[in-house]
Design an enzyme around this catalytic site. Structure first.
Site: not given
Length: 366
Positions: A169, A172, A174
């Site tokens: 990931h 977004h 993070y």
């Protein structure tokens, strides 16, 4: 339009999919103390049984003290959590499915839905939760090295447990994305820099660690976004040249597939072309890409958290783009969260049976 383009097989390295449909990673928070339950395993199995080509797990965190901001988000470390994930992948495989865990670290992103706080220290490139909002100290070089190693250990566990691929990931707002973003990465060492390419070093080192852990044939997917939860209008790369400088070191580090997150998949990425983010990423790198963003629904997903419902929407635009190979795979989020049978219904032309998405779907493992 007939949905045939969605149901072509796809193969890349060791990853063999029966169709182009990907279950997007969606945080569910149904793993008490970080341990996936039998209900979590059954939730994923239902999607495998209903012909989803590739299942990406909800974000599951690596072994750093502050890697998550919700106590019920699953861990991907520790004996109990890994035993829970072993149950998940065994159930998915028993149903003929293919699955990758999404390995995650939230960094300094806070969670407004809970007062729970992870133990310190918070991991952040420069101590910012968003541009101009500094609340903690920057990560030390030792913390950075341990975080990179933690992603590698999690990837090795994914391979050992029998997962078919692994996703990182990097989107977004993070942790990995916080290194990309100039507004949250003000470092002056080798993990900072004035250019996006320089600020991509942390992500590239994570990819290298994961690649070393899984070997050359297991597929490594990297999820990226221009937008951030802290600011929907942010764009890391304003031109194709900047995007190429961003993506090239990530591909060279060992990324196989780029998962290109947009809020609305049909929006063009740059002026003068109708290619979306996934289309440009494929054009610039030559790598397979996944598109995502309000697929099959009338409204976008951020609004859904505020209670806005969405109705099934035409797939014609998506199918046109897929037929011309603008991208390779299509990630479906809320539509699959609300209806485990979504892929099967689309294949069989049962569009009149597709469900609306309502906020209540977030409250259970349907």
């Amino acid at each position: 339009m007939a949905a045939d383009a969605l149901f072509r097989p796809f193969t890349h390295k060791s990853l063999k999919l029966k169709n182009r449909i990907v279950m997007a990673p969606m945080t569910r928070s149904f793993s008490p103390e970080g341990v996936p339950t039998p209900e979590v395993a059954a939730y994923y199995r239902r999607r495998a049984e209903a012909e989803v080509g590739l299942i990406l797990s909800e974000g599951t965190v690596v072994a750093r003290p502050s890697a998550k901001n919700d106590p019920n988000v699953p861990d991907f470390h520790g004996e109990q959590a890994l035993a829970g994930w072993k149950r998940v992948i065994d159930e998915v495989h028993a149903a003929g499915g293919v699955m990758a865990p999404q390995l995650w670290h939230v960094g300094s992103a806070r969670n407004p839905m809970t007062t729970w706080a992870a133990p310190p220290p918070v991991d952040s490139p420069s101590g910012f939760s968003s541009p101009g909002k500094k609340f903690t100290e920057p990560m030390t070089e030792e913390a950075i090295a341990d975080t990179i190693a933690a992603f590698g250990r999690a990837a090795a566990d994914a391979r050992r447990l029998g997962f078919d691929a692994v996703e990182l990931h990097g989107a977004h707002g993070y942790l990995i994305d916080q290194f990309f973003w100039e507004g949250t990465n003000q470092r002056t060492d080798a993990f900072g820099g004035a250019t996006l390419a320089e600020r991509s070093r942390f992500a590239a080192e994570v990819v290298k660690s994961v690649r070393a852990a899984v070997g050359p044939e297991m597929v490594v997917i990297l999820r990226l976004s221009q937008w951030k939860q802290q600011d929907f209008k942010v764009r890391l790369a304003a031109t194709p040249k900047e995007m190429e400088a961003w993506l090239t070191p990530l591909v060279e580090a060992g990324t196989d597939i780029l998962h290109c997150s947009q809020r609305r998949f049909w929006e063009p990425e740059f002026e003068g072309s109708d290619l979306n983010f996934a289309g440009w990423a494929k054009k610039l790198t030559g790598k397979p890409t996944i598109t995502v963003g309000s697929v099959g629904l009338s409204g976008e997903f951020i609004a859904s958290f505020g209670g806005e419902s969405s109705k099934p929407a035409s797939l014609d635009n998506l199918l046109h783009r897929l037929e011309r190979d603008e991208f390779d795979l299509v990630a479906v989020g809320r539509a699959l969260l609300a209806d485990a049978q979504w892929a099967r219904k689309v294949r069989e032309g049962r569009n009149h049976e597709l469900y609306d998405f309502k906020k209540e779907a977030l409250a259970s493992l349907a």
